[in-house]
Design a protein around this motif. Structure first.
Motif, PDB file in Angstrom:
ATOM      1  N   ALA A  15       0.834  -1.206   0.000  1.00 32.54           N
ATOM      2  CA  ALA A  15       0.000   0.000   0.000  1.00 32.54           C
ATOM      3  C   ALA A  15       0.866   1.252   0.000  1.00 32.54           C
ATOM      4  CB  ALA A  15      -0.932   0.000   1.203  1.00 32.54           C
ATOM      5  N   LEU A  16       1.972   1.214   0.736  1.00 37.74           N
ATOM      6  CA  LEU A  16       2.882   2.361   0.766  1.00 37.74           C
ATOM      7  C   LEU A  16       3.487   2.587  -0.617  1.00 37.74           C
ATOM      8  CD1 LEU A  16       4.386   4.569   2.322  1.00 37.74           C
ATOM      9  CD2 LEU A  16       6.123   2.866   2.861  1.00 37.74           C
ATOM     10  N   ASN A  56      14.280  11.675   1.492  1.00 36.62           N
ATOM     11  CA  ASN A  56      14.870  10.880   0.421  1.00 36.62           C
ATOM     12  C   ASN A  56      13.916   9.711   0.172  1.00 36.62           C
ATOM     13  OD1 ASN A  56      16.265   9.013  -1.141  1.00 36.62           O
ATOM     14  ND2 ASN A  56      18.216   9.370  -0.109  1.00 36.62           N
ATOM     15  N   PRO A  57      13.138   9.756  -0.924  1.00 38.09           N
ATOM     16  CA  PRO A  57      12.138   8.715  -1.130  1.00 38.09           C
ATOM     17  C   PRO A  57      12.716   7.306  -1.242  1.00 38.09           C
ATOM     18  CG  PRO A  57      12.026  10.379  -2.878  1.00 38.09           C
ATOM     19  CD  PRO A  57      13.129  10.763  -1.955  1.00 38.09           C
ATOM     20  N   VAL A  58      13.908   7.172  -1.800  1.00 38.23           N
ATOM     21  CA  VAL A  58      14.523   5.843  -1.919  1.00 38.23           C
ATOM     22  C   VAL A  58      14.884   5.304  -0.540  1.00 38.23           C
ATOM     23  CG1 VAL A  58      16.503   4.572  -2.843  1.00 38.23           C
ATOM     24  CG2 VAL A  58      15.362   6.308  -4.250  1.00 38.23           C
ATOM     25  N   ALA A  61      11.707   4.347   1.357  1.00 32.21           N
ATOM     26  CA  ALA A  61      11.159   3.054   0.916  1.00 32.21           C
ATOM     27  C   ALA A  61      11.994   1.898   1.446  1.00 32.21           C
ATOM     28  CB  ALA A  61      11.088   3.007  -0.608  1.00 32.21           C
ATOM     29  N   GLU A  62      13.322   2.058   1.426  1.00 35.94           N
ATOM     30  CA  GLU A  62      14.198   1.004   1.960  1.00 35.94           C
ATOM     31  C   GLU A  62      13.980   0.827   3.458  1.00 35.94           C
ATOM     32  OE1 GLU A  62      18.185   2.079   0.873  1.00 35.94           O
ATOM     33  OE2 GLU A  62      17.889   1.467  -1.215  1.00 35.94           O
ATOM     34  N   MET A  64      11.252   1.404   5.144  1.00 34.31           N
ATOM     35  CA  MET A  64       9.976   0.721   5.351  1.00 34.31           C
ATOM     36  C   MET A  64      10.096  -0.767   5.005  1.00 34.31           C
ATOM     37  SD  MET A  64       7.875   2.806   6.685  1.00 34.31           S
ATOM     38  CE  MET A  64       6.381   1.850   6.536  1.00 34.31           C
ATOM     39  N   ALA A  65      10.827  -1.067   3.953  1.00 33.28           N
ATOM     40  CA  ALA A  65      10.983  -2.466   3.549  1.00 33.28           C
ATOM     41  C   ALA A  65      11.833  -3.249   4.546  1.00 33.28           C
ATOM     42  CB  ALA A  65      11.606  -2.551   2.157  1.00 33.28           C
ATOM     43  N   ASN A  66      12.754  -2.572   5.208  1.00 36.38           N
ATOM     44  CA  ASN A  66      13.662  -3.246   6.139  1.00 36.38           C
ATOM     45  C   ASN A  66      13.259  -3.096   7.593  1.00 36.38           C
ATOM     46  OD1 ASN A  66      15.368  -4.106   4.058  1.00 36.38           O
ATOM     47  ND2 ASN A  66      16.462  -2.172   4.071  1.00 36.38           N
ATOM     48  N   SER A  67      12.028  -2.631   7.857  1.00 39.41           N
ATOM     49  CA  SER A  67      11.608  -2.503   9.242  1.00 39.41           C
ATOM     50  C   SER A  67      11.598  -3.889   9.874  1.00 39.41           C
ATOM     51  CB  SER A  67      10.236  -1.835   9.347  1.00 39.41           C
ATOM     52  OG  SER A  67       9.264  -2.622   8.713  1.00 39.41           O
ATOM     53  N   PRO A  68      11.950  -3.970  11.149  1.00 45.87           N
ATOM     54  CA  PRO A  68      12.107  -5.282  11.785  1.00 45.87           C
ATOM     55  C   PRO A  68      10.803  -6.070  11.792  1.00 45.87           C
ATOM     56  CG  PRO A  68      12.170  -3.541  13.428  1.00 45.87           C
ATOM     57  CD  PRO A  68      12.141  -2.880  12.078  1.00 45.87           C
ATOM     58  N   PRO A  69      10.914  -7.377  11.503  1.00 48.27           N
ATOM     59  CA  PRO A  69       9.719  -8.223  11.527  1.00 48.27           C
ATOM     60  C   PRO A  69       9.245  -8.437  12.962  1.00 48.27           C
ATOM     61  CG  PRO A  69      11.663  -9.580  11.215  1.00 48.27           C
ATOM     62  CD  PRO A  69      12.115  -8.134  11.207  1.00 48.27           C
ATOM     63  N   PRO A  70       7.994  -8.841  13.127  1.00 49.66           N
ATOM     64  CA  PRO A  70       7.512  -9.108  14.480  1.00 49.66           C
ATOM     65  C   PRO A  70       8.286 -10.253  15.115  1.00 49.66           C
ATOM     66  CG  PRO A  70       5.912  -9.824  12.838  1.00 49.66           C
ATOM     67  CD  PRO A  70       7.015  -9.121  12.100  1.00 49.66           C
TER      68      PRO A  70
END
Length: 159
Positions: A15-16, A56-58, A61-62, A64-70
């Motif tokens: 969605a992001l 910095n949009p890149v 995005a990185e 958000m993609a690399n946020s720690p998993p639960p």
């Protein structure tokens, strides 16, 4: 449960990405600028927008993609049940030799307590993820408005 949380995180990141793509300004060369000139102007305006807004949009995005998993949840119900059973056995034994009943009740209470804690932690992770998405979306919106302002100043029509 863990699969559901991972699915929700994946959907949030999708969605992001869609939100970021949807927010990008559409640029039309209103004064007949060449495609090469438009690419140069767009790149310069993107650099200016990044410098001006600090976004910095890149990198965003990185991040958000690399946020720690639960946290891994496997085995927590069993550990809760085991701990409860041990505690129940001790209490049941002390209360007149009802070792088995105490263990059963303790296991049930321990598993329920672990399940409630897991649900609460998953809800907190979902709320935190939604907050991060909202913040990132706001930052991207600010960045895209800056790009649009710059490119409009160079004679393009922006939608």
């Amino acid at each position: 449960m863990q699969r559901i949380v991972r699915l929700l995180i994946g959907l949030t990141l999708s969605a992001l990405a869609l939100s970021a793509a949807a927010q990008q300004p559409i640029i039309y060369p209103a004064k007949g600028q060449s495609p090469e000139r438009q690419r140069t102007d767009t790149a310069e305006c993107q650099a200016w927008a990044q410098q001006t807004t600090g976004v910095n949009p890149v990198a965003l995005a990185e991040h958000m993609a690399n946020s720690p998993p639960p946290q891994e949840q496997q085995g927590r119900l069993l550990r809760g049940a085991g701990g409860g059973a041990l505690f129940g056995t001790l209490i049941g034994g002390a209360a007149g030799g009802h070792w088995g009943e105490g263990a059963g009740i303790g296991a049930l209470v321990g598993a329920m307590g672990s399940g409630m804690r897991m649900r609460r932690e998953q809800q907190q992770a979902s709320v935190q993820q939604a907050g991060m998405q909202q913040q990132a979306s706001g930052q991207l919106s600010t960045y895209n408005r800056a790009v649009a302002a710059c490119i409009t100043g160079r004679g393009y029509t922006v939608e």
